[in-house]
Write a protein that holds these residues in place. Structure first.
Motif, short mmCIF file in Angstrom:
data_model
loop_
_atom_site.label_atom_id
_atom_site.label_comp_id
_atom_site.label_asym_id
_atom_site.label_seq_id
_atom_site.Cartn_x
_atom_site.Cartn_y
_atom_site.Cartn_z
N SER A 335 5.99 -4.18 2.06
CA SER A 335 4.64 -3.88 2.53
C SER A 335 3.81 -3.14 1.49
O SER A 335 2.58 -3.18 1.51
N GLY A 336 4.47 -2.42 0.59
CA GLY A 336 3.75 -1.65 -0.42
C GLY A 336 3.37 -0.25 0.02
O GLY A 336 2.71 0.47 -0.74
N PHE A 337 3.78 0.19 1.20
CA PHE A 337 3.41 1.50 1.72
C PHE A 337 4.63 2.14 2.39
O PHE A 337 5.44 1.45 3.02
N ARG A 367 -2.42 4.93 0.02
CA ARG A 367 -2.20 5.01 -1.42
C ARG A 367 -3.54 5.13 -2.14
O ARG A 367 -4.54 4.55 -1.73
N SER A 368 -3.51 5.86 -3.24
CA SER A 368 -4.71 6.04 -4.06
C SER A 368 -4.52 5.36 -5.41
O SER A 368 -3.40 5.09 -5.84
N ASN A 369 -5.65 5.09 -6.08
CA ASN A 369 -5.66 4.45 -7.41
C ASN A 369 -4.87 3.14 -7.40
O ASN A 369 -4.03 2.89 -8.27
N GLY A 383 -9.06 1.18 -5.67
CA GLY A 383 -9.29 2.52 -5.16
C GLY A 383 -8.25 2.93 -4.14
O GLY A 383 -7.05 2.71 -4.31
N GLU A 384 -8.68 3.54 -3.05
CA GLU A 384 -7.79 4.04 -2.00
C GLU A 384 -7.65 3.00 -0.89
O GLU A 384 -8.66 2.50 -0.39
N VAL A 385 -6.43 2.71 -0.53
CA VAL A 385 -6.15 1.72 0.52
C VAL A 385 -5.29 2.40 1.59
O VAL A 385 -4.26 3.00 1.28
N ALA A 386 -5.74 2.27 2.84
CA ALA A 386 -5.02 2.87 3.98
C ALA A 386 -4.82 1.81 5.05
O ALA A 386 -5.78 1.44 5.73
#
Length: 476
Positions: A335-337, A367-369, A383-386
């Motif tokens: 999932s990457g998170f 996650r940021s950046n 950028g930031e992904v939530a």
């Protein structure tokens, strides 16, 4: 009550015996027995010894009765020389006749007659457990069967076992036990997408691009889970999956001068996201009493995440001047998170069925950046992904077909929130509802080997059409 009657009868018998013996031994006292030759001196000596033994037994009985005051009748103490027996199953146990028979002279005196004639043969003393001869000491009682006085086996406080439908098992591993569970899962889904890019002059006329796509997705997952019982109520689990994915995208762009459908195929294989879980049973359930099991699952990001794979874009995939399809050239396996998921599972035995269910909440850590990789080694900053949180619940019923086979039916539902990028909802991201109807079958091969099969059918458009999983837990 019967114990007191036994003591009184024994005391009365001793009194008769002592009076008879004194009357026979004292000179000048007339005997009430018919004219017959009395016992010899040796027999009187043996009589006194047996009287002393009977007196000692009565003393033991009296002490045991005092010690047992306030105890349940069924727990009457066992005194050497006496047996515990039940009268008719409705009252407390009573004492059976003495194991050692009395002298014939004693028997004749206690039955109301005179001393036995010396010409009678002396009986041989039987071994303990043989037929007793002093039945007159105990009041008459109905015929009884021997009552086995024992202790009920300890009840297992763990929840009952059912055919598993969901990821978390219902039955916890016993203290010090280890369970290895290899599993294999398969999922298939297909979806249609129609994209309209352009503007309309009138509602019936579109100027622009109509993109029609059909996506077919196959996912294979092989996993190995290891569970260890820390206590009879607590277990830990580690699950390591290996994922293989294959997608086929069929598309045709209208108004572009082509009527040929194009197929875009991609795949990916690698280790998935490793999961760590902790489960604890909160209470002692039972028949018509629910069991509650609290769980905490931590999902890592060891798998290949969606931002590591290369997409089919030359410079940009979103916004103006987008080039390429935006589809990944290799599929991610994770999932990457990072994710944290608390849950609460309940099981309610109600013979012959077992009802079960759970509620959970999955929080994905933002996650940021974050940047996305495109062709020619370039990157596109995001950028930031939530990702949105996932609220889930499920419920089902389990039935035991026989001592080895069981069947379960259930429903699982998850509501996924919208994904946000830099504090704003991602365009096209909507709340998604996933509903699956599940049927599971379990068969116990041996005491430590079980095979579990689960089949799922998707009830919403975003849910995989069909899913199949096979588990083989091995207990050690």
């Amino acid at each position: 009550m019967r114990f007191d009657q036994t003591l009184r009868a024994g005391s009365a018998g001793l009194s008769l015996i002592m009076l008879s013996a004194l009357a026979q031994d004292a000179p000048g006292v007339a005997s009430a027995a018919p004219a017959a030759e009395g016992p010899t001196t040796a027999e009187l000596h043996q009589l006194r010894q047996e009287l002393a033994e009977q007196r000692a037994l009565l003393r033991q009985l009296r002490e045991a009765l005092v010690a047992s005051r306030g105890a349940p009748p069924a727990a009457a103490p066992h005194v050497e020389g006496w047996e515990t027996a039940s009268t008719d199953g409705a009252g407390p146990p009573v004492s059976s006749p003495l194991r050692r028979p009395l002298h014939p002279a004693l028997l004749a005196t206690m039955r109301g007659g005179g001393p036995a004639a010396p010409s009678q043969p002396q009986p041989t003393l039987p071994q303990p457990g043989a037929q007793q001869g002093a039945a007159a000491v105990v009041p008459a009682a109905p015929a009884a069967k021997a009552a086995a006085v024992g202790q009920a086996p300890a009840r297992d406080a763990r929840p009952p076992e059912v055919a598993p439908l969901f990821e978390a098992p219902g039955v916890l591993t016993a203290r010090g036990g280890t369970v290895l569970e290899p599993s294999f899962g398969f999922g298939y889904s297909s979806s249609n997408r129609v994209a309209l890019v352009g503007y309309t002059i009138i509602p019936a006329l579109l100027i622009g691009l109509i993109d029609v796509r059909e996506v077919k997705r196959n996912t294979f997952t092989a996993a190995l889970a290891a569970r260890r019982g820390l206590t009879n109520r607590t277990e830990v689990e580690v699950r390591v999956p290996y994922v293989y994915r294959a997608d086929s995208t069929v598309s045709r762009e209208l108004f572009t001068g082509t009527a040929v459908e194009r197929v875009f195929e991609t795949s990916g294989r690698a280790i998935g996201d490793v999961e760590l879980s902790l489960r604890h049973q909160l209470n002692d359930g039972g028949i018509d009493k629910p069991y509650y099991v609290a769980g905490l699952r931590i999902k890592t990001r060891t798998g290949r995440d969606p931002f590591e794979v290369v997409t089919d874009c030359t410079r940009r995939c979103v916004g103006e001047n987008a080039t390429g399809t935006g589809l990944p050239l290799a599929l991610p396996t994770g999932s990457g998170f990072y994710g944290v998921q608390p849950s609460l599972t309940w099981l309610f035995p109600s013979d012959p069925a077992i009802f079960f269910g759970s509620v959970s909440y999955l929080h994905n850590v933002k996650r940021s950046n974050v940047s996305r990789r495109v062709l020619d080694g370039a990157t596109e900053p995001l950028g930031e992904v939530a990702p949105g949180a996932v609220v889930g619940f499920n419920f089902g019923i389990g039935l035991a077909l026989n001592e080895k086979a069981s069947l379960s039916l259930g429903y699982d539902h998850s509501a996924m929130g919208r994904t946000r990028q830099n504090g704003v909802n991602v365009p096209g991201s909507v709340r998604t509802q996933l509903g699956t109807l599940l049927m599971g079958f379990s068969y116990r091969l041996t005491d430590k080997r079980t095979v579990n099969v689960t089949v799922g059918a998707g009830l919403t458009r975003d849910t995989p059409d069909v899913s199949l999983s096979v588990r083989l837990p091995l207990a050690f």
